[in-house]
Design a protein around this motif. Structure first.
Motif, PDB file in Angstrom:
ATOM      1  N   ALA A  28      -8.112  -4.582  -5.439  1.00  0.00           N
ATOM      2  CA  ALA A  28      -7.265  -3.447  -5.803  1.00  0.00           C
ATOM      3  C   ALA A  28      -5.837  -3.898  -6.028  1.00  0.00           C
ATOM      4  CB  ALA A  28      -7.328  -2.384  -4.709  1.00  0.00           C
ATOM      5  N   LYS A  29      -5.400  -4.803  -5.196  1.00  0.00           N
ATOM      6  CA  LYS A  29      -4.050  -5.349  -5.378  1.00  0.00           C
ATOM      7  C   LYS A  29      -3.944  -6.090  -6.722  1.00  0.00           C
ATOM      8  CE  LYS A  29      -3.161  -5.894  -0.420  1.00  0.00           C
ATOM      9  NZ  LYS A  29      -2.906  -6.869   0.649  1.00  0.00           N
ATOM     10  N   PHE A  82       0.848  -1.204   0.000  1.00  0.00           N
ATOM     11  CA  PHE A  82       0.000   0.000   0.000  1.00  0.00           C
ATOM     12  C   PHE A  82       0.872   1.238   0.000  1.00  0.00           C
ATOM     13  CE2 PHE A  82      -2.035   3.477   2.352  1.00  0.00           C
ATOM     14  CZ  PHE A  82      -3.093   3.736   1.511  1.00  0.00           C
ATOM     15  N   SER A  92      -3.750  -3.654  -9.521  1.00  0.00           N
ATOM     16  CA  SER A  92      -2.402  -3.079  -9.558  1.00  0.00           C
ATOM     17  C   SER A  92      -1.397  -4.087 -10.125  1.00  0.00           C
ATOM     18  CB  SER A  92      -1.993  -2.643  -8.144  1.00  0.00           C
ATOM     19  OG  SER A  92      -0.666  -2.145  -8.150  1.00  0.00           O
ATOM     20  N   SER A 100      -1.532   7.603  -2.280  1.00  0.00           N
ATOM     21  CA  SER A 100      -1.329   8.243  -3.574  1.00  0.00           C
ATOM     22  C   SER A 100      -0.898   9.696  -3.453  1.00  0.00           C
ATOM     23  CB  SER A 100      -2.608   8.147  -4.411  1.00  0.00           C
ATOM     24  OG  SER A 100      -3.682   8.755  -3.720  1.00  0.00           O
ATOM     25  N   GLU A 103      -8.265   5.552   1.214  1.00  0.00           N
ATOM     26  CA  GLU A 103      -7.423   4.716   0.337  1.00  0.00           C
ATOM     27  C   GLU A 103      -6.954   3.460   1.054  1.00  0.00           C
ATOM     28  OE1 GLU A 103      -4.227   6.677  -1.537  1.00  0.00           O
ATOM     29  OE2 GLU A 103      -5.502   8.069  -2.709  1.00  0.00           O
ATOM     30  N   ARG A 104      -6.720   3.623   2.342  1.00  0.00           N
ATOM     31  CA  ARG A 104      -6.225   2.445   3.086  1.00  0.00           C
ATOM     32  C   ARG A 104      -7.298   1.409   3.224  1.00  0.00           C
ATOM     33  NH1 ARG A 104      -4.101  -1.263   4.153  1.00  0.00           N
ATOM     34  NH2 ARG A 104      -2.413  -1.761   5.575  1.00  0.00           N
ATOM     35  N   THR A 110      -9.831   1.002   1.097  1.00  0.00           N
ATOM     36  CA  THR A 110     -10.163   0.427  -0.221  1.00  0.00           C
ATOM     37  C   THR A 110      -9.015  -0.399  -0.825  1.00  0.00           C
ATOM     38  OG1 THR A 110      -9.438   2.473  -1.301  1.00  0.00           O
ATOM     39  CG2 THR A 110     -11.800   2.274  -0.753  1.00  0.00           C
ATOM     40  N   TRP A 111      -7.898  -0.503  -0.172  1.00  0.00           N
ATOM     41  CA  TRP A 111      -6.747  -1.323  -0.672  1.00  0.00           C
ATOM     42  C   TRP A 111      -6.993  -2.796  -0.364  1.00  0.00           C
ATOM     43  CZ3 TRP A 111      -3.410  -0.561  -4.173  1.00  0.00           C
ATOM     44  CH2 TRP A 111      -2.255  -1.348  -4.293  1.00  0.00           C
ATOM     45  N   THR A 112      -7.943  -3.396  -1.135  1.00  0.00           N
ATOM     46  CA  THR A 112      -8.319  -4.798  -0.957  1.00  0.00           C
ATOM     47  C   THR A 112      -7.545  -5.669  -1.951  1.00  0.00           C
ATOM     48  OG1 THR A 112     -10.118  -4.559  -2.535  1.00  0.00           O
ATOM     49  CG2 THR A 112     -10.629  -4.069  -0.201  1.00  0.00           C
TER      50      THR A 112
END
Length: 768
Positions: free
Chosen positions: A665-666, A555, A669, A558, A657-658, A660-662
């Motif tokens: 999302a990973k 993570f 990315s 941004s 953002e932290r 929603t960093w599931t």
């Protein structure tokens, strides 16, 4: 035979005083016997018998040459190819035996004179007188019991051979074997061969054979006698008894001979004419014998005309001739009383008989012995000439045909070479063009697929988890998915068109090369093309290509300082900003400020803030003191209230953002990073992949063309072998043509030699 000078002179004197013969007749007799009665030197002309000897030697030489020719022709015919050989009936082989048989007969051929007559008419005495030796048993009564053949030999002493034994016997045993008075005697149809030295008798030296016979009045089996002993006779001598007229037995025998032989040569000797010296009517009796004998020869037998018949009748005394010659040869005087009155007339008559006999038998023997052989030889040479003529014609015809085939094959070979060179150049150019086209198409298609790589990666749907073990499996499957998808898409975009083009080119090559081959070989080209459709292997190998891919799914806020620096300065700029200027920059060269910083939204203040923050961050090297200074500067410029609001919003944004960093999302990315990395790697192998595909197409077309050319080369080799074989055949046929022409000409030459022999010895009746 001629008498010696002494005897003839003595006979001449007695003959002139005791007879009324005119001087002209005596001169004629002297001339006929080839002597000059006034001196003792003989001047004998060449014997008529030499004519036969010369003819025999000549025809033997001719037939020896014919035999050599036949052997040469036979050897030649064995070397002739099957296509030029004539029919079995035109084979040369059968003629060799015929020629050898003729030569064997010619070697044995001789002039044969057969003596016939009734018992005790003096046949044996007549032969002894002609041989000038008392060889055959003679005397009163029935003396000769079987046939006696006297022939010449090269030995010093005479000997005899019987039919039942090959062992020679002494001449003295002839009286026991042949005499009718002997208790040990042979049958009447038996033959005893008496071989007498040639140097003792001129007639034997000149190839005359004498045959004595039993009396024709002692055996009824005359037909067997004729068949066994008379068919090869050249002259028949009828020894009659002048004391009696010509008997019917004698006539019957010669009627039988005449029925077997065409116009036999017959002489009639009226023997024992010495008894006429005491007869007053001798002239009338002589005339009577003349008339009856002439009538028998000319009217009954019809073998000669009347004038010639008179020349075949002689009144002689064989006994007187034998006595005179024996004493002459022994150089002893003739006992008084052994020769009767007027004996010179009878001696000259006997000599005249011999001369006429020699001339007749020589001409007759040449004709009877050699005419048939000459004609057979001409027939054989005619057949052989026809064989050689046909062989010559056949070989020339075949040579013309093969020369035509050779020209056609050579033209076809030359055309094939030129067309193959032209076609090879065109096909190479076409393959080169296709290779470039394939390379461009594959390169374009692969670039398009690289641009669409994100869509392909998005299609990958597998459970994602940041755990390292799970992530490794995920990457492995993603590699396979991307490789399979890219390969499938490339095949859909390129393979069908490329395969169609390759097959079309292969068919074109096949059709054009097929036009160069014979019809029987065209079908073989179909087996040369690949059995399966051509497929291009793209070989992207994403697993190895992306083996160095390292994902970054930690993570990162941004709007964090590092993120912002990465965003605006880039990875390299951030590294340089945080780590200082690179030591590799040469001294004295001013550092150009990075132009990559872009003005973020928010106006000049924000830009100034960022610039200040960056500057101080660099100067303070990320220390706490640097942070406080930066914070103080910001607070002084913007104010604490603004800072508080901004900080609250900044914190809320961080929390959002932290949260929603599931894993999704990973995963997004990860895929984004993978697409970027894979795209960069794939772009590196675009040229390699397109070159590899074009190489596959080139290999496929080149190998197909090579296989097709190999078939053409096989056809070319066959044509070359055919031309080479035709050259050999033409050379062989030319040799056959030359040899058959030579043999044909030689046959004509030998035929002319036979014609010359016929002209010299058969067509001209005169004896030379």
């Amino acid at each position: 035979m001629a008498l010696s000078s002494k005897t003839v002179c003595h006979a001449y004197q007695a003959y002139v005083t005791q007879t009324s013969v005119s001087r002209e007749e005596v001169g004629t007799l002297r001339k006929e016997n080839g002597r000059s009665l006034g001196n003792g030197h003989a001047s004998r002309p060449q014997s008529p018998l030499k004519f036969f000897i010369q003819a025999k030697k000549r025809i033997n030489d001719v037939f020896k040459e014919i035999l050599e020719y036949v052997q040469e022709a036979e050897k030649f015919q064995t070397e002739v190819p099957e296509g030029c050989k004539q029919e079995e009936e035109l084979s040369v082989t059968k003629y060799e035996g015929k020629i050898q048989g003729i030569i064997e007969v010619l070697t044995r051929d001789h002039m044969k004179v057969v003596f016939f007559g009734r018992t005790s008419n003096g046949k044996s005495t007549t032969i002894n007188a002609m041989l000038r030796s008392k060889i055959l048993p003679s005397g009163i009564g029935h003396t000769t019991n079987c046939f006696l053949q006297v022939e010449g030999c090269d030995s010093a002493e005479g000997f005899l051979l019987t039919e039942d034994s090959d062992q020679p016997k002494g001449i003295g045993s002839i009286k026991q074997l042949a005499s009718a008075l002997s208790t040990v005697k042979l049958k009447e149809n038996s033959l005893i061969r008496i071989l007498w030295p040639k140097d003792k008798c001129r007639l034997l030296r000149e190839d005359v054979v004498f045959l004595d016979s039993p009396g024709i009045d002692v055996s009824p089996d005359l037909d067997t006698w004729i068949d066994n002993f008379c068919l090869d006779a050249d002259v028949f001598v009828l020894v009659a008894n002048a004391e009696s007229t010509l008997m019917q037995t004698e006539k019957n025998f010669f009627h039988k001979v005449s029925s077997r032989l065409s116009k036999p040569n017959i002489f009639i000797l009226q023997n024992r004419w010495d008894v006429s010296v005491s007869e007053e009517e001798a002239d009338q009796v002589k005339e009577q014998h003349y008339q009856r004998n002439v009538d028998f020869l000319s009217n009954e037998l019809k073998v000669v005309d009347k004038q010639e018949a008179k020349n075949r009748i002689f009144f002689v005394s064989s006994k007187e001739a034998l006595i005179s010659r024996l004493h002459e040869d022994n150089l002893t005087p003739t006992p008084s009383g052994s020769l009767q009155k007027d004996y010179p007339e009878r001696l000259f008559a006997f000599a005249n008989f011999e001369k006429s006999f020699e001339s007749c038998i020589s001409k007759s023997a040449v004709k009877t012995k050699f005419e048939q052989h000459s004609q057979r030889g001409k027939n054989i040479m005619s057949d052989l000439r026809e064989i050689m003529e046909k062989t010559l014609s056949t070989s020339q015809t075949q040579m013309t045909e093969k020369q035509k085939f050779r020209e056609e094959a050579a033209d076809e070979l030359d055309y094939l070479d030129k067309q193959l060179i032209l076609l090879t150049s065109e096909i190479k150019d076409k393959i080169k063009y296709m290779v470039e086209d394939v390379e461009n198409k594959v390169s374009y298609a692969l670039n398009e697929e690289i641009r669409r790589l994100s869509s392909l990666v998005d299609e990958f749907d597998r459970p994602f988890h940041p755990d390292e073990m799970v992530l490794n499996v995920y990457k492995k499957e993603l590699h396979a998915h991307v490789e399979e998808g890219l390969g499938r898409n490339l095949q859909q975009r390129c393979s069908y068109a490329l395969q169609t083009t390759v097959e079309s080119t292969q068919k074109e090559m096949t059709d054009r090369l097929s036009a160069l081959l014979p019809d029987e070989e065209k079908s073989q080209l179909a087996n040369i093309l690949p059995k399966k459709d051509f497929e291009i292997a793209y070989r992207l190998d994403c697993r190895n290509l992306c083996a160095d891919f390292r994902e970054d799914i930690q993570f990162r806020f941004s709007f964090g300082i590092m993120s912002l620096m990465h965003r605006f300065l880039g990875a390299q700029g951030t590294k340089e900003a945080l780590g200082g200027y690179p030591t590799s920059v040469p001294r004295g060269i001013p550092r150009t400020p990075s132009m990559d910083l872009r003005a973020p939204p928010g106006g000049q203040d924000t830009q100034l803030l960022v610039s200040v923050v960056t500057t101080f961050a660099t100067v303070t090297s990320r220390t706490t003191m640097g942070a406080l200074i930066v914070g103080g500067l910001i607070a002084k410029i913007a104010g604490w209230r603004v800072i508080a609001v901004t900080g609250a919003l900044y914190g809320l944004l961080y929390v959002y953002e932290r949260l929603t960093w599931t894993n999704k999302a990973k995963e997004r990315s990860f895929k984004r990073q993978y697409v970027d990395y894979a795209s960069s790697k794939l772009k590196l192998i675009v040229d390699l992949t397109s070159a590899n595909c074009s190489h596959q197409v080139q290999q496929e077309l080149s190998s197909t063309f090579a296989r097709l050319c190999n078939q053409v080369d096989i056809s070319k080799e066959k044509l070359e072998e055919e031309v080479h074989q035709l050259d050999k055949d033409i050379t062989k046929l030319n040799e056959i043509s030359t040899r058959s022409k030579s043999l044909r000409n030689k046959a004509e030459y030998l035929d002319k030699m036979l014609d010359k022999f016929i002209d010299d010895y058969l067509a001209k009746p005169d004896v030379r």
